[in-house]
Design a protein around this motif. Structure first.
Motif, PDB file in Angstrom:
ATOM      1  N   ARG A   1       0.828  -1.212   0.000  1.00  0.00           N
ATOM      2  CA  ARG A   1       0.000   0.000   0.000  1.00  0.00           C
ATOM      3  C   ARG A   1       0.861   1.259   0.000  1.00  0.00           C
ATOM      4  N   LEU A   2       1.914   1.248   0.799  1.00  0.00           N
ATOM      5  CA  LEU A   2       2.811   2.406   0.832  1.00  0.00           C
ATOM      6  C   LEU A   2       3.474   2.603  -0.529  1.00  0.00           C
ATOM      7  N   ARG A   3       3.838   1.509  -1.173  1.00  0.00           N
ATOM      8  CA  ARG A   3       4.451   1.597  -2.501  1.00  0.00           C
ATOM      9  C   ARG A   3       3.449   2.086  -3.539  1.00  0.00           C
ATOM     10  N   ASP A   4       2.240   1.572  -3.493  1.00  0.00           N
ATOM     11  CA  ASP A   4       1.217   2.010  -4.451  1.00  0.00           C
ATOM     12  C   ASP A   4       0.917   3.499  -4.293  1.00  0.00           C
ATOM     13  N   ASN A   5       0.967   3.968  -3.060  1.00  0.00           N
ATOM     14  CA  ASN A   5       0.675   5.370  -2.781  1.00  0.00           C
ATOM     15  C   ASN A   5       1.825   6.290  -3.169  1.00  0.00           C
ATOM     16  N   ASN A   6       3.042   5.763  -3.152  1.00  0.00           N
ATOM     17  CA  ASN A   6       4.234   6.574  -3.444  1.00  0.00           C
ATOM     18  C   ASN A   6       5.299   5.668  -4.074  1.00  0.00           C
ATOM     19  N   PRO A   7       5.179   5.394  -5.373  1.00  0.00           N
ATOM     20  CA  PRO A   7       6.047   4.411  -6.035  1.00  0.00           C
ATOM     21  C   PRO A   7       7.532   4.755  -6.029  1.00  0.00           C
ATOM     22  N   LYS A   8       7.857   6.048  -6.046  1.00  0.00           N
ATOM     23  CA  LYS A   8       9.266   6.440  -6.102  1.00  0.00           C
ATOM     24  C   LYS A   8       9.565   7.503  -5.046  1.00  0.00           C
ATOM     25  N   PRO A   9       9.598   7.080  -3.775  1.00  0.00           N
ATOM     26  CA  PRO A   9       9.845   8.048  -2.697  1.00  0.00           C
ATOM     27  C   PRO A   9      11.306   8.470  -2.660  1.00  0.00           C
ATOM     28  N   THR A  10      11.543   9.637  -2.104  1.00  0.00           N
ATOM     29  CA  THR A  10      12.922  10.080  -1.926  1.00  0.00           C
ATOM     30  C   THR A  10      12.998  11.014  -0.729  1.00  0.00           C
ATOM     31  N   THR A  11      14.191  11.403  -0.376  1.00  0.00           N
ATOM     32  CA  THR A  11      14.379  12.297   0.752  1.00  0.00           C
ATOM     33  C   THR A  11      13.789  13.674   0.462  1.00  0.00           C
ATOM     34  N   GLU A  12      13.404  14.384   1.512  1.00  0.00           N
ATOM     35  CA  GLU A  12      12.922  15.752   1.350  1.00  0.00           C
ATOM     36  C   GLU A  12      14.052  16.769   1.502  1.00  0.00           C
ATOM     37  N   LEU A  13      15.253  16.268   1.735  1.00  0.00           N
ATOM     38  CA  LEU A  13      16.418  17.148   1.741  1.00  0.00           C
ATOM     39  C   LEU A  13      16.815  17.465   0.299  1.00  0.00           C
ATOM     40  N   ASN A  14      17.126  18.714   0.033  1.00  0.00           N
ATOM     41  CA  ASN A  14      17.538  19.109  -1.311  1.00  0.00           C
ATOM     42  C   ASN A  14      19.041  18.862  -1.500  1.00  0.00           C
TER      43      ASN A  14
ATOM     44  N   PRO B   1      26.300  13.416  -4.015  1.00  0.00           N
ATOM     45  CA  PRO B   1      26.455  12.690  -2.747  1.00  0.00           C
ATOM     46  C   PRO B   1      27.040  13.565  -1.636  1.00  0.00           C
ATOM     47  N   PHE B   2      27.955  14.478  -1.978  1.00  0.00           N
ATOM     48  CA  PHE B   2      28.530  15.352  -0.962  1.00  0.00           C
ATOM     49  C   PHE B   2      27.478  16.295  -0.383  1.00  0.00           C
ATOM     50  N   GLU B   3      26.667  16.885  -1.250  1.00  0.00           N
ATOM     51  CA  GLU B   3      25.607  17.772  -0.753  1.00  0.00           C
ATOM     52  C   GLU B   3      24.639  17.002   0.141  1.00  0.00           C
ATOM     53  N   LEU B   4      24.330  15.769  -0.228  1.00  0.00           N
ATOM     54  CA  LEU B   4      23.449  14.952   0.608  1.00  0.00           C
ATOM     55  C   LEU B   4      24.096  14.671   1.962  1.00  0.00           C
ATOM     56  N   LEU B   5      25.366  14.292   1.952  1.00  0.00           N
ATOM     57  CA  LEU B   5      26.079  14.002   3.194  1.00  0.00           C
ATOM     58  C   LEU B   5      26.024  15.190   4.147  1.00  0.00           C
ATOM     59  N   ILE B   6      26.324  16.366   3.649  1.00  0.00           N
ATOM     60  CA  ILE B   6      26.330  17.559   4.498  1.00  0.00           C
ATOM     61  C   ILE B   6      24.918  17.868   4.983  1.00  0.00           C
ATOM     62  N   ALA B   7      23.923  17.732   4.119  1.00  0.00           N
ATOM     63  CA  ALA B   7      22.543  18.009   4.511  1.00  0.00           C
ATOM     64  C   ALA B   7      22.086  17.050   5.609  1.00  0.00           C
ATOM     65  N   VAL B   8      22.418  15.774   5.473  1.00  0.00           N
ATOM     66  CA  VAL B   8      22.022  14.798   6.493  1.00  0.00           C
ATOM     67  C   VAL B   8      22.749  15.075   7.803  1.00  0.00           C
ATOM     68  N   LEU B   9      24.017  15.432   7.707  1.00  0.00           N
ATOM     69  CA  LEU B   9      24.788  15.773   8.901  1.00  0.00           C
ATOM     70  C   LEU B   9      24.147  16.958   9.631  1.00  0.00           C
ATOM     71  N   LEU B  10      23.666  17.927   8.866  1.00  0.00           N
ATOM     72  CA  LEU B  10      23.035  19.110   9.457  1.00  0.00           C
ATOM     73  C   LEU B  10      21.639  18.822  10.005  1.00  0.00           C
ATOM     74  N   SER B  11      21.010  17.749   9.528  1.00  0.00           N
ATOM     75  CA  SER B  11      19.596  17.496   9.863  1.00  0.00           C
ATOM     76  C   SER B  11      19.376  16.864  11.231  1.00  0.00           C
ATOM     77  N   ALA B  12      20.443  16.476  11.917  1.00  0.00           N
ATOM     78  CA  ALA B  12      20.282  15.886  13.252  1.00  0.00           C
ATOM     79  C   ALA B  12      19.584  16.877  14.179  1.00  0.00           C
ATOM     80  N   GLN B  13      18.473  16.453  14.770  1.00  0.00           N
ATOM     81  CA  GLN B  13      17.685  17.297  15.672  1.00  0.00           C
ATOM     82  C   GLN B  13      17.284  18.618  15.014  1.00  0.00           C
ATOM     83  N   ALA B  14      17.017  18.552  13.713  1.00  0.00           N
ATOM     84  CA  ALA B  14      16.543  19.726  12.972  1.00  0.00           C
ATOM     85  C   ALA B  14      15.592  19.246  11.886  1.00  0.00           C
ATOM     86  N   THR B  15      14.745  20.121  11.408  1.00  0.00           N
ATOM     87  CA  THR B  15      13.810  19.732  10.354  1.00  0.00           C
ATOM     88  C   THR B  15      14.470  19.822   8.986  1.00  0.00           C
ATOM     89  N   ASP B  16      13.971  19.027   8.051  1.00  0.00           N
ATOM     90  CA  ASP B  16      14.480  19.103   6.684  1.00  0.00           C
ATOM     91  C   ASP B  16      14.240  20.487   6.098  1.00  0.00           C
TER      92      ASP B  16
END
Length: 213
Positions: free
Chosen positions: A12-25, A29-44
């Motif tokens: 059901r989750l797949r049918d509702n959202n077949p290609k999910p991804t992160t809400e971080l922009n 890969p480097f931009e993702l790494l830094i964004a995830v590092l910054l996201s600890a105890q913070a909102t996306d």
């Protein structure tokens, strides 16, 4: 919860959202790494606002390292714990340049050796940037898995181990995103939105909450 019910939930989750991804922009890969590092105890949302200012100026290890700790702080000071995060970002950039030719390593041990990067962050980067079937467990996923009884555990490591055991291979790549989005928008912490939940009839939470008529 039995396995048949788990599979129905994932379908059901797949049918509702077949290609999910992160809400971080991010765009690398480097931009993702830094964004995830910054996201600890913070909102996306708060992280995206900060990186929207930072990345046009500096989005490589060398460019961010050139800013220095104080320079990075200026861009991320709206995010919680920005002082320690700025120091970790700079240390991480230095290690990437000195040990990995400026590239984000596609290796769990190397990722977890970076300052501010724990198992959860490594899982997100391996999954989202490199397509590994890892399942990062944050507070949303921990809550959903325990509340629904999909994969209960006393801590995030137990929940992750249970998920890797019960989630079939065909769902493993996207499972993290389905569960985090479900926890962020439907199975919320204080008052879950059971009345608008697409897996409500499969969920084993005994204290379901419905809007008053």
């Amino acid at each position: 919860m039995n396995q048949e019910k788990r599979i129905q939930i994932l379908q059901r989750l797949r049918d509702n959202n077949p290609k999910p991804t992160t809400e971080l922009n991010y765009s690398t890969p480097f931009e993702l790494l830094i964004a995830v590092l910054l996201s600890a105890q913070a909102t996306d949302v708060s992280v995206n606002k900060a990186t929207a200012l930072l990345y046009p100026v500096a989005n490589t290890p060398a460019a961010i390292l050139a800013l220095g700790v104080d320079g990075v702080k200026e861009y991320i000071k709206t995010i919680g714990l920005y002082n320690s995060k700025a120091e970790n970002v700079i240390k991480t950039c230095r290690i990437l340049l000195e040990q990995h030719q400026g590239e984000v390593p596609e290796n769990r041990e190397a990722l977890e050796a970076l300052p501010g990067v724990g198992r959860k962050t490594a899982n997100v980067v391996l999954n989202t940037a490199f397509g590994w079937p890892t399942i990062a467990v944050d507070t949303h996923i921990f809550r959903v898995c325990n509340r629904t009884r999909f994969a209960p555990g006393k801590n995030v490591d137990e929940v992750e181990a249970r998920l890797l055991k019960v989630v079939p291979a065909e769902f493993r790549l996207d499972c993290h995103h389905w569960l985090i989005l479900h926890g962020r928008y439907t199975c919320v912490a204080r008052k879950p939105r059971c009345g608008s939940c697409i897996i409500e009839d499969l969920c084993e939470f005994k204290e379901k909450v419905y809007p008053e008529n």
